[in-house]
Write a protein that holds these residues in place. Structure first.
Motif, PDB file in Angstrom:
ATOM      1  N   ASN A  94       0.817  -1.217   0.000  1.00  0.00           N
ATOM      2  CA  ASN A  94       0.000   0.000   0.000  1.00  0.00           C
ATOM      3  C   ASN A  94       0.852   1.269   0.000  1.00  0.00           C
ATOM      4  OD1 ASN A  94       0.952   0.144   2.604  1.00  0.00           O
ATOM      5  ND2 ASN A  94      -1.046  -0.041   3.593  1.00  0.00           N
ATOM      6  N   GLY A  95       2.177   1.117  -0.126  1.00  0.00           N
ATOM      7  CA  GLY A  95       3.073   2.277  -0.209  1.00  0.00           C
ATOM      8  C   GLY A  95       3.603   2.774   1.118  1.00  0.00           C
ATOM      9  N   MET A 142      14.953   3.147  -4.591  1.00  0.00           N
ATOM     10  CA  MET A 142      14.065   2.802  -5.707  1.00  0.00           C
ATOM     11  C   MET A 142      13.027   1.810  -5.203  1.00  0.00           C
ATOM     12  SD  MET A 142      13.944   3.553  -8.933  1.00  0.00           S
ATOM     13  CE  MET A 142      12.769   3.065 -10.164  1.00  0.00           C
ATOM     14  N   ASP A 143      11.772   2.098  -5.429  1.00  0.00           N
ATOM     15  CA  ASP A 143      10.684   1.208  -5.025  1.00  0.00           C
ATOM     16  C   ASP A 143      10.932  -0.184  -5.592  1.00  0.00           C
ATOM     17  OD1 ASP A 143       8.282  -0.075  -4.488  1.00  0.00           O
ATOM     18  OD2 ASP A 143       7.030   1.489  -5.375  1.00  0.00           O
TER      19      ASP A 143
END
Length: 138
Positions: free
Chosen positions: A67-68, A95-96
């Motif tokens: 959900n970030g 970096m995600d």
């Protein structure tokens, strides 16, 4: 200039590297350790790789929740990041990394690698995906 990509985990660090023109990302190695908090040799191996490949920047996967939001894994990764930055003096870009391990598993499946053998490759492929995503966003 080369850029290093890292997928930091509790017992492994997947490592990927760009070519000299920073156009492609290739899996390099998976650094393993026996315990989560025993990082001295991991830092030494990374420093050796940085020197050998003349790395000027590092992209580190940031393990956000789906959900970030940030959780405990982000805190451990941040501590690793801060110490690596202190030791190397290099810029480290977060970096995600959501779903990179799933994508790496799919790559290995497409290559026909049996599930029982994937553990050996998955972290360095995930690191290459993180690095490729960074390159694509530049």
């Amino acid at each position: 200039m080369r850029i290093l990509g890292l997928d930091y985990g509790d017992k492994t660090v997947g490592v990927a590297i760009t070519d000299e023109l920073c156009l492609t990302a290739q899996p390099l190695v998976t650094i393993k350790r026996e315990r989560t908090n025993k990082l001295r040799k991991t830092y030494q191996e990374l420093e050796s790789i940085i020197k050998e490949y003349c790395v000027e920047k590092i992209v580190l996967g940031k393990p956000l929740n789906m959900n970030g939001t940030e959780g405990e894994r982000v805190e451990r990764t941040a501590a690793f990041r801060n110490e690596l930055a202190r030791r190397t003096g290099l810029e480290i870009i977060d970096m995600d990394e959501r779903l990179t391990t799933v994508e790496a598993d799919e790559v290995l499946d497409d290559m026909g690698v049996p599930a029982s053998e994937r553990k050996e490759y998955i972290d360095k492929i995930a690191a290459a995906i993180i690095l490729k995503d960074y390159l694509n966003n530049q």
